[in-house]
Design a protein around this motif. Structure first.
Motif, mmCIF file in Angstrom:
data_model
loop_
_atom_site.group_PDB
_atom_site.id
_atom_site.type_symbol
_atom_site.label_atom_id
_atom_site.label_comp_id
_atom_site.label_asym_id
_atom_site.label_seq_id
_atom_site.Cartn_x
_atom_site.Cartn_y
_atom_site.Cartn_z
ATOM 1 N N ARG A 85 47.287 18.363 70.763
ATOM 2 C CA ARG A 85 47.925 18.229 69.722
ATOM 3 C C ARG A 85 46.948 18.883 68.592
ATOM 4 O O ARG A 85 46.263 20.006 69.001
ATOM 5 C CB ARG A 85 46.443 16.855 69.058
ATOM 6 N N SER A 86 47.251 18.512 67.124
ATOM 7 C CA SER A 86 47.330 19.967 66.677
ATOM 8 C C SER A 86 45.728 19.976 65.225
ATOM 9 O O SER A 86 45.056 18.218 66.277
ATOM 10 C CB SER A 86 48.307 19.627 65.239
ATOM 11 N N ARG A 87 45.126 20.739 64.688
ATOM 12 C CA ARG A 87 43.980 20.322 64.063
ATOM 13 C C ARG A 87 44.611 19.814 62.973
ATOM 14 O O ARG A 87 43.413 18.680 62.891
ATOM 15 C CB ARG A 87 44.030 22.097 63.572
ATOM 16 N N ASP A 96 35.718 15.074 60.461
ATOM 17 C CA ASP A 96 34.647 16.192 58.708
ATOM 18 C C ASP A 96 35.767 17.388 59.065
ATOM 19 O O ASP A 96 36.165 17.896 58.652
ATOM 20 C CB ASP A 96 33.680 15.530 58.797
ATOM 21 N N GLU A 97 35.562 17.879 60.272
ATOM 22 C CA GLU A 97 36.002 19.339 60.647
ATOM 23 C C GLU A 97 36.472 19.536 62.120
ATOM 24 O O GLU A 97 36.246 18.565 63.309
ATOM 25 C CB GLU A 97 34.560 20.948 60.420
ATOM 26 N N VAL A 98 37.611 20.365 62.805
ATOM 27 C CA VAL A 98 38.470 20.946 63.641
ATOM 28 C C VAL A 98 37.913 22.428 63.544
ATOM 29 O O VAL A 98 38.512 22.703 62.978
ATOM 30 C CB VAL A 98 39.525 20.146 63.187
ATOM 31 N N SER A 99 37.190 22.789 64.821
ATOM 32 C CA SER A 99 37.726 24.391 65.426
ATOM 33 C C SER A 99 38.365 24.676 66.660
ATOM 34 O O SER A 99 37.987 23.354 67.956
ATOM 35 C CB SER A 99 36.373 24.234 65.609
ATOM 36 N N GLU A 100 39.183 25.187 66.750
ATOM 37 C CA GLU A 100 39.721 25.653 67.561
ATOM 38 C C GLU A 100 40.188 26.532 68.358
ATOM 39 O O GLU A 100 39.850 26.794 69.916
ATOM 40 C CB GLU A 100 41.420 26.617 67.470
ATOM 41 N N TYR A 101 38.573 27.091 68.086
ATOM 42 C CA TYR A 101 37.548 27.833 69.104
ATOM 43 C C TYR A 101 36.189 27.868 69.474
ATOM 44 O O TYR A 101 35.529 27.509 68.260
ATOM 45 C CB TYR A 101 38.088 29.558 67.759
ATOM 46 N N PRO A 102 35.270 28.052 69.781
ATOM 47 C CA PRO A 102 34.104 28.353 69.705
ATOM 48 C C PRO A 102 33.330 29.022 68.670
ATOM 49 O O PRO A 102 33.860 29.935 67.628
ATOM 50 C CB PRO A 102 33.900 29.325 71.167
ATOM 51 N N ILE A 103 32.054 28.371 68.100
ATOM 52 C CA ILE A 103 31.146 28.778 67.100
ATOM 53 C C ILE A 103 29.919 29.063 67.298
ATOM 54 O O ILE A 103 29.751 28.747 68.695
ATOM 55 C CB ILE A 103 32.136 27.801 65.754
ATOM 56 N N VAL A 104 29.048 29.893 65.808
ATOM 57 C CA VAL A 104 28.412 30.486 67.015
ATOM 58 C C VAL A 104 27.309 29.653 65.885
ATOM 59 O O VAL A 104 27.867 29.295 64.503
ATOM 60 C CB VAL A 104 27.789 31.423 66.544
ATOM 61 N N TYR A 105 26.145 28.803 65.780
ATOM 62 C CA TYR A 105 25.955 27.847 65.389
ATOM 63 C C TYR A 105 24.173 28.369 65.590
ATOM 64 O O TYR A 105 23.531 28.832 66.923
ATOM 65 C CB TYR A 105 25.477 26.372 65.735
ATOM 66 N N GLY A 106 23.673 28.636 64.147
ATOM 67 C CA GLY A 106 21.666 28.907 64.148
ATOM 68 C C GLY A 106 21.552 30.575 64.123
ATOM 69 O O GLY A 106 20.968 30.872 65.114
ATOM 70 N N GLY A 107 23.191 30.858 64.071
ATOM 71 C CA GLY A 107 22.690 32.375 64.862
ATOM 72 C C GLY A 107 22.456 32.693 66.286
ATOM 73 O O GLY A 107 22.769 33.334 66.458
ATOM 74 N N PHE A 108 22.431 31.750 67.186
ATOM 75 C CA PHE A 108 21.481 32.532 68.493
ATOM 76 C C PHE A 108 22.131 30.794 69.479
ATOM 77 O O PHE A 108 22.303 31.461 70.674
ATOM 78 C CB PHE A 108 20.248 31.755 68.046
ATOM 79 N N PHE A 109 22.759 30.523 68.808
ATOM 80 C CA PHE A 109 23.541 29.561 70.238
ATOM 81 C C PHE A 109 25.003 29.324 70.340
ATOM 82 O O PHE A 109 25.858 29.133 68.584
ATOM 83 C CB PHE A 109 23.808 27.873 69.694
ATOM 84 N N LEU A 110 25.971 29.402 71.436
ATOM 85 C CA LEU A 110 27.332 29.977 71.490
ATOM 86 C C LEU A 110 27.845 28.383 71.861
ATOM 87 O O LEU A 110 27.847 28.021 72.613
ATOM 88 C CB LEU A 110 28.151 30.717 72.150
ATOM 89 N N LEU A 111 28.723 28.264 70.647
ATOM 90 C CA LEU A 111 28.525 26.044 70.946
ATOM 91 C C LEU A 111 30.385 26.581 71.387
ATOM 92 O O LEU A 111 31.419 26.626 70.675
ATOM 93 C CB LEU A 111 28.883 25.601 69.864
#
Length: 169
Positions: A85-87, A96-111
């Motif tokens: 399904r599309s974004r 509220d937000e949708v990411s197709e790729y992993p994100i860095v959170y808090g500068g230290f955590f790869l989500l």
């Protein structure tokens, strides 16, 4: 104050996940209601939830109905079962937000949805889902699949305290 929670792999509407993962529910409807109740038991209306994928197997109308019942603002990082399904579909469903790729959170955590490669020389912790009831032995991996957290989102503070020396729970 806004609390931040992480979770993954709800599989709303996916009746086979009950058998695949030995979930303690009789059917998909009971599972859906229990997952909504457990989410709302820990997440308040002003909190934020980062969902790390595999949210729903239901159509847009039914997915939207579930999202609207869940407390907090919701960000989805697409999982392998969400990618068909599309974004914009997920935004229409109420995220509220949708990411197709992993994100860095808090500068230290790869989500990410699926575990990502990190080694002991890398200064990151990978918070992920996808592997349901399994865990990696390394403290650089935290699996937030619902099976490991009593089918509830887990607070970022709890995760941070478990992996960052000197942090208190």
């Amino acid at each position: 104050m806004q609390n931040v929670f992480l979770t993954s792999d709800h599989h709303f509407g996916h009746r086979h996940i009950i058998d695949y993962e030995s979930r303690p529910f009789e059917d998909a409807e009971q599972m859906n209601e229990a997952l909504i109740e457990r989410w709302n038991a820990v997440v308040g209306p002003k909190d934020r939830v980062l969902h790390l994928g595999d949210f729903s197997f239901l159509n847009l109308e039914k997915t939207r109905a579930i999202v609207s019942r869940l407390n907090g603002s919701k960000q989805l990082i697409l999982g392998n079962h969400d990618r068909g399904r599309s974004r914009s579909w997920w935004l229409d469903a109420g995220f509220d937000e949708v990411s197709e790729y992993p994100i860095v959170y808090g500068g230290f955590f790869l989500l990410s949805h699926e575990p990502m490669y990190v080694n002991k020389h890398m200064p990151y912790v990978n918070i992920h889902g996808h592997i349901h009831g399994q865990r990696y032995a390394s403290p650089q991996y935290v699996n937030v699949s619902v099976e490991l957290w009593d089918y509830k989102p887990v607070s970022f503070e709890t995760i941070k305290a478990s992996v960052v020396p000197g942090e208190e729970q």
